[in-house]
Design an enzyme around this catalytic site. Structure first.
Site, mmCIF file in Angstrom:
data_model
loop_
_atom_site.group_PDB
_atom_site.id
_atom_site.type_symbol
_atom_site.label_atom_id
_atom_site.label_comp_id
_atom_site.label_asym_id
_atom_site.label_seq_id
_atom_site.Cartn_x
_atom_site.Cartn_y
_atom_site.Cartn_z
ATOM 1 N N SER A 46 0.802 -1.236 0.000
ATOM 2 C CA SER A 46 0.000 0.000 0.000
ATOM 3 C C SER A 46 0.832 1.283 0.000
ATOM 4 C CB SER A 46 -0.946 0.011 1.196
ATOM 5 O OG SER A 46 -1.957 -0.939 1.008
ATOM 6 N N VAL A 73 1.303 -3.642 3.871
ATOM 7 C CA VAL A 73 1.339 -4.918 4.581
ATOM 8 C C VAL A 73 2.627 -5.715 4.337
ATOM 9 C CG1 VAL A 73 -1.163 -5.263 4.856
ATOM 10 C CG2 VAL A 73 -0.028 -6.104 2.799
ATOM 11 N N TYR A 94 -4.141 -2.459 -10.094
ATOM 12 C CA TYR A 94 -3.983 -2.360 -8.636
ATOM 13 C C TYR A 94 -3.047 -3.456 -8.099
ATOM 14 C CZ TYR A 94 -5.042 -2.628 -3.690
ATOM 15 O OH TYR A 94 -4.915 -2.693 -2.333
ATOM 16 N N LYS A 127 0.488 3.298 -3.061
ATOM 17 C CA LYS A 127 -0.718 4.125 -3.290
ATOM 18 C C LYS A 127 -0.375 5.622 -3.326
ATOM 19 C CE LYS A 127 -3.737 0.614 -1.241
ATOM 20 N NZ LYS A 127 -4.462 0.167 -0.028
ATOM 21 N N TYR A 175 -4.596 3.903 7.977
ATOM 22 C CA TYR A 175 -5.954 3.386 8.127
ATOM 23 C C TYR A 175 -6.506 3.732 9.499
ATOM 24 C CZ TYR A 175 -3.874 1.126 4.214
ATOM 25 O OH TYR A 175 -3.185 0.924 3.069
HETATM 26 O O1 DON Z 1 -4.775 -6.794 -0.134
HETATM 27 C C1 DON Z 1 -4.308 -5.827 -0.674
HETATM 28 O O2 DON Z 1 -5.004 -5.047 -1.287
HETATM 29 C C2 DON Z 1 -2.828 -5.647 -0.500
HETATM 30 N N1 DON Z 1 -2.117 -6.340 -1.457
HETATM 31 C C3 DON Z 1 -2.372 -4.257 -0.275
HETATM 32 C C4 DON Z 1 -2.868 -3.769 1.014
HETATM 33 C C5 DON Z 1 -1.933 -3.067 1.924
HETATM 34 O O3 DON Z 1 -0.722 -3.025 1.871
HETATM 35 C C6 DON Z 1 -2.688 -2.501 3.035
HETATM 36 N N2 DON Z 1 -1.869 -1.849 3.958
HETATM 37 N N3 DON Z 1 -1.559 -1.948 5.038
#
Ligand code: DON
Length: 311
Positions: A65, A261, A192, A68, A243
């Site tokens: 993320s 993540v 994405y 983003k 978040y």
């Molecule tokens: O599940 C997802 O959309 C992830 N691959 C990315 C989400 C992410 O890194 C959220 N952040 N903490």
């Protein structure tokens, strides 16, 4: 002027190495689950261009993320403030992959950093392109920002995203039903998923974030975005970048930051520093447990909280 920083970084690296509670590595994507929780890297780049690094600062990780921020920068360049008709700019108070607000709010995600918002941003970046071209354009931006053409998408992680992305597929379909996804969902999601799979080391990530500490200017190659836009992206990182834990991050660290993540965090001290930390173990909110701790130590030692320099 900033030579006091290397001993601080060294001290943080030593402290983090001794931590036994390292958090849980994200397990829903096989490529993420395989990373050792013992990894820790840190890179601090100051406005004068000096670089202070420690631990695994040169080891690439999945930015997830954190990407983003760069996707939002690209989308704002394409559609400007029109973007805010399709995505809000308020903290969500919910998990990064939550769907609950979308029905009451007519398919308009709260902000560009929750998954729903980032999928809309991917849809914006897709306009006029094939998914492959859209992701190539984002990668070009990231490479230009970092001044490093070796940055790539980890295709195995991207495949893992697609195979396990049931919530993201649901989010995209739900927003498409409200008319807020304009392309076929599988195309917007393709962008994405590949965006999340951009791999960078702490050094590369801190370099890529320099424009946000420099009021939108690239340190070597002209202007990336206006100062106003850089200020606004930093504001969104502070209010929405972690978040449902964004308040706690502001409380403890007081620096705009965006987590992923994969365990990475990009933090920006306007006018002073672009910082990247990486520790793959996550806390209950899905943010890097020890990355957060490292930034807390750094903010305390440097007085870099944007709210007050004094302890
Ligand atoms: O599940 C997802 O959309 C992830 N691959 C990315 C989400 C992410 O890194 C959220 N952040 N903490």
């Amino acid at each position: 002027m900033t030579s006091f920083l290397q001993p601080i970084v060294d001290k943080i690296v030593a402290h983090i190495a001794d931590e036994t509670e390292r958090g849980a590595v994200a397990s829903y994507i096989p490529g993420l689950a395989a990373v050792s929780p013992d990894r820790f890297g840190m890179a601090v780049i100051t406005a004068d261009g000096a670089q202070y690094i420690g631990g695994d600062a040169a080891v690439p990780f999945s930015t997830q993320s954190v990407s983003k921020v760069f996707a939002l920068t690209l989308a704002l360049g394409k559609v400007g403030d029109q973007l805010w008709h399709r995505v809000g700019r308020e903290p969500s108070g919910n998990a990064f992959n939550s769907i609950v607000q979308l029905e009451a709010e007519h398919g308009i995600p709260r902000n560009p950093f929750i998954n729903a918002g980032a999928i809309v941003i991917s849809d914006i970046n897709l306009a006029g392109y094939q998914p492959r071209e859209a992701i190539a354009e984002l990668l070009r931006l990231v490479r230009y920002l970092a001044g490093d053409d070796s940055i790539v998408v980890d295709e195995e992680i991207a495949r893992g995203e697609a195979e396990t992305g049931f919530r993201n597929i649901a989010l995209a379909n739900y927003m498409r039903a409200f008319g807020n996804i304009h392309h076929p969902v599988e195309l917007a999601l393709g962008v994405y998923f590949h965006q999340c799979a951009i791999a960078m080391s702490c050094v590369q990530l801190a370099r890529a974030g320099r424009y946000l500490m420099l009021d939108g200017a690239h340190p070597e190659a002209g202007r990336v975005i206006s100062a106003r836009r850089a200020r606004r992206i930093n504001a969104l990182m502070l209010t929405c970048g972690h978040y449902d834990a964004s308040g706690d991050f502001a409380f403890r660290i007081g620096i705009p930051g965006k987590s992923g993540v994969g365990g990475g965090i990009l933090a920006v001290v306007p006018g002073k520093a672009s910082i990247a930390v990486w520790s793959p173990g996550l806390n209950a909110s899905g943010n890097s447990r020890l990355g957060t701790k490292a930034l807390e130590m750094l903010a305390l030692e440097t007085g870099w909280s944007i709210f007050s320099a004094r302890d």
